[in-house]
Design a protein around this motif. Structure first.
Motif, PDB file in Angstrom:
ATOM      1  N   HIS A 258      -1.266   3.917   6.262  1.00 27.64           N
ATOM      2  CA  HIS A 258       0.127   3.062   6.539  1.00 27.64           C
ATOM      3  C   HIS A 258       1.289   3.737   6.023  1.00 27.64           C
ATOM      4  O   HIS A 258       2.284   3.486   6.913  1.00 27.64           O
ATOM      5  CB  HIS A 258      -0.313   2.119   5.274  1.00 27.64           C
TER       6      HIS A 258
ATOM      7  N   PHE B  68       9.494  -0.313   9.047  1.00 24.89           N
ATOM      8  CA  PHE B  68       7.927  -0.608   8.806  1.00 24.89           C
ATOM      9  C   PHE B  68       7.741  -2.014   9.196  1.00 24.89           C
ATOM     10  O   PHE B  68       8.522  -2.952   9.500  1.00 24.89           O
ATOM     11  CB  PHE B  68       7.923  -0.519   7.365  1.00 24.89           C
TER      12      PHE B  68
ATOM     13  N   SER C 219       1.987   5.814   9.218  1.00 21.57           N
ATOM     14  CA  SER C 219       2.352   5.048  10.560  1.00 21.57           C
ATOM     15  C   SER C 219       3.176   4.014  10.122  1.00 21.57           C
ATOM     16  O   SER C 219       3.712   3.104  11.180  1.00 21.57           O
ATOM     17  CB  SER C 219       0.905   4.156  10.842  1.00 21.57           C
ATOM     18  N   ARG C 220       4.017   3.958   8.935  1.00 22.24           N
ATOM     19  CA  ARG C 220       5.077   3.020   8.427  1.00 22.24           C
ATOM     20  C   ARG C 220       4.558   1.351   9.009  1.00 22.24           C
ATOM     21  O   ARG C 220       5.380   0.510   9.357  1.00 22.24           O
ATOM     22  CB  ARG C 220       6.329   3.210   9.452  1.00 22.24           C
ATOM     23  N   THR C 221       3.417   1.119   8.032  1.00 24.02           N
ATOM     24  CA  THR C 221       2.711  -0.181   8.077  1.00 24.02           C
ATOM     25  C   THR C 221       2.707  -0.879   6.866  1.00 24.02           C
ATOM     26  O   THR C 221       2.686  -0.397   5.771  1.00 24.02           O
ATOM     27  CB  THR C 221       1.156   0.139   8.501  1.00 24.02           C
TER      28      THR C 221
ATOM     29  N   ALA D 243       1.053  -3.697   4.384  1.00 21.24           N
ATOM     30  CA  ALA D 243      -0.269  -4.179   4.055  1.00 21.24           C
ATOM     31  C   ALA D 243      -0.117  -4.379   2.298  1.00 21.24           C
ATOM     32  O   ALA D 243       0.472  -3.425   1.612  1.00 21.24           O
ATOM     33  CB  ALA D 243      -1.328  -3.111   4.546  1.00 21.24           C
TER      34      ALA D 243
ATOM     35  N   GLU E  66      -6.598   5.109   3.368  1.00 20.48           N
ATOM     36  CA  GLU E  66      -6.176   3.885   4.288  1.00 20.48           C
ATOM     37  C   GLU E  66      -4.600   3.772   4.101  1.00 20.48           C
ATOM     38  O   GLU E  66      -3.765   3.452   4.956  1.00 20.48           O
ATOM     39  CB  GLU E  66      -6.815   2.716   4.046  1.00 20.48           C
ATOM     40  N   ALA E  67      -4.151   3.757   2.683  1.00 22.19           N
ATOM     41  CA  ALA E  67      -2.699   3.717   2.196  1.00 22.19           C
ATOM     42  C   ALA E  67      -2.012   4.948   2.656  1.00 22.19           C
ATOM     43  O   ALA E  67      -0.864   4.478   3.198  1.00 22.19           O
ATOM     44  CB  ALA E  67      -2.698   3.667   0.652  1.00 22.19           C
TER      45      ALA E  67
ATOM     46  N   SER F  23       0.944  -5.047   9.390  1.00 19.08           N
ATOM     47  CA  SER F  23      -0.158  -4.783   9.789  1.00 19.08           C
ATOM     48  C   SER F  23      -0.773  -5.849  10.670  1.00 19.08           C
ATOM     49  O   SER F  23      -1.632  -5.607  11.653  1.00 19.08           O
ATOM     50  CB  SER F  23      -1.194  -4.413   8.870  1.00 19.08           C
TER      51      SER F  23
ATOM     52  N   SER G 153       0.922  -1.173   0.073  1.00 17.48           N
ATOM     53  CA  SER G 153      -0.076   0.082   0.138  1.00 17.48           C
ATOM     54  C   SER G 153       0.827   1.341   0.052  1.00 17.48           C
ATOM     55  O   SER G 153       0.430   2.383  -0.625  1.00 17.48           O
ATOM     56  CB  SER G 153      -1.026  -0.010   1.185  1.00 17.48           C
ATOM     57  N   VAL G 154       2.103   1.105   0.639  1.00 12.99           N
ATOM     58  CA  VAL G 154       2.770   2.478   0.668  1.00 12.99           C
ATOM     59  C   VAL G 154       3.401   2.696  -0.469  1.00 12.99           C
ATOM     60  O   VAL G 154       4.353   3.822  -0.782  1.00 12.99           O
ATOM     61  CB  VAL G 154       3.959   2.243   1.776  1.00 12.99           C
TER      62      VAL G 154
END
Length: 393
Positions: free
Chosen positions: A224, A254, A227-229, A231, A220-221, A257, A179-180
């Motif tokens: 992410h 990262f 927040s360095r997630t 997914a 949502e992306a 999630s 996603s990022v």
């Protein structure tokens, strides 16, 4: 368009803020050196210039460009500057119709022809052939043409890894890995503003620029990214290079999630890596190129990256025969040791002996539970060819 389609599109798309537009304008106006091989001079190119020149030449030759977008880490940097990733490559996507081989060749010829415009004064342009330009300034040429994907990539050479990558896309089934890195920013309105407006941009007077997340949900992306997630969606579609990108994200801080889902995703990515790069020499070339292109100026991170990659491969590889798995782990270990030696973290030894506990099912008394990793030449010398993957249950 139905109301459902409209709602889905609205989730995918967002209008950039003034600060984001300013960052985008700065990236497009930054001079990027295109280094020539041999005696060819270095070209100084602004991304906005090469986009405008290439687009104009294509349309002169009858190729309609639907839109031009900024993709990848540069787009992520525009949307959130402190994302922990920075950006190296400048990925520019030209949307157009690639109907046949003639169009593919035309696109390549146009890009090479455009490079002539950026040669310094005093260079005799008439004596420079297209072949010479390709050898001097093109780092990578890729052409993909099948039932689901029709695109080509022309990567302009940069010695520091900051390549300008021009991608010409008719269709591309999978346009992101996580996603990022799923963001695409449409440049058309900003480039039109450059050509038509005599007034400089300001917070109250600037073009409307839209970004889109190919992940499917822009907010949502973006969350992410902030927040360095880590997914994704449909991880089984991610190609082999996704494993290397995933480990890169881990090293950059990262985090997944969902720990439960990430185990399955790691198995998918490891399986696909070995399907796409079944030979140990291919794996070595891929790893070497990734380290060179993504860790220029951050050499101190290479060891952490290789240790992380080795751990993921060791934990999540389920589709390899035992000897092939050990061979790949040996390669990664040897590369890590060489990186340590280059950083003077260990003595520059010619051989390091590494021990591994044999698997429980090994009962052969002749089985050797250690190997000697050649630091100077990390590719194992075994020349036998084996099937490297088995169906996953």
């Amino acid at each position: 368009m139905s109301s459902g389609d409209t709602s889905e599109l609205s989730r995918r798309v967002s209008v950039l803020s003034w600060d984001q537009v300013r960052r985008l304008d700065s990236i497009l106006g930054e001079s990027v050196p295109i280094h020539g091989r041999g005696n060819f001079p270095t070209l100084s190119v602004q991304p906005r210039q090469i986009v405008q020149v290439v687009r104009a030449r294509l349309e002169e030759r009858g190729v309609v460009v639907r839109d031009v977008k900024l993709n990848g880490s540069a787009a992520s940097h525009v949307l959130h500057q402190d994302n922990g990733l920075g950006y190296k490559d400048l990925d520019l996507i030209f949307g157009l119709s690639l109907t046949d081989d003639k169009t593919f060749r035309l696109v390549k010829d146009v890009v090479l022809d455009c490079l002539v415009d950026f040669l310094p004064e005093g260079v005799c342009r008439e004596r420079i052939t297209a072949l010479a330009l390709k050898e001097a300034y093109i780092q990578k040429l890729v052409k993909v043409c099948n039932e689901t994907d029709r695109w080509s990539l022309i990567s302009l050479s940069n010695n520091t890894g900051k390549n300008v990558e021009l991608k010409f896309v008719d269709s591309l089934r999978r346009q992101f890995e996580f996603s990022v890195d799923s963001f695409q920013i449409t440049l058309d309105s900003l480039l039109l503003f450059d050509r038509c407006s005599e007034t400089a941009m300001s917070e109250t007077f600037h073009p409307t620029v839209q970004g889109e997340s190919m992940y499917g949900d822009f907010e949502e992306a973006l969350g992410h990214l902030r927040s360095r997630t880590i997914a994704t969606r449909s991880p089984e579609e991610i190609r082999g290079g996704g494993l290397l990108k995933y480990c890169h994200l881990l090293v950059r801080g990262f985090r997944p999630s969902s720990e439960a889902q990430i185990k399955q995703m790691q198995r998918y990515m490891c399986s696909r890596f070995f399907i796409d790069f079944p030979d140990i020499n291919e794996q070595h070339r891929k790893l070497g190129a990734y380290l060179q292109n993504h860790f220029a100026g951050m050499e101190h991170k290479r060891y952490d990256y290789l240790v992380t990659l080795r751990r993921v491969v060791d934990e999540s590889t389920v589709c390899l025969m035992g000897h092939e798995r050990r061979q790949t782990l040996a390669l990664i270990s040897a590369l890590a040791l060489r990186v340590m030696a280059e950083q003077n973290a260990i003595p520059a030894l010619s051989n390091i002996t590494c021990y591994y506990q044999p698997a429980p099912y090994v009962r052969d008394v002749n089985f050797s539970n250690y190997y000697v990793a050649q630091v100077q030449s990390p590719v194992p010398t075994c020349s036998n060819s084996y099937q490297t993957w088995l169906p996953c249950s």
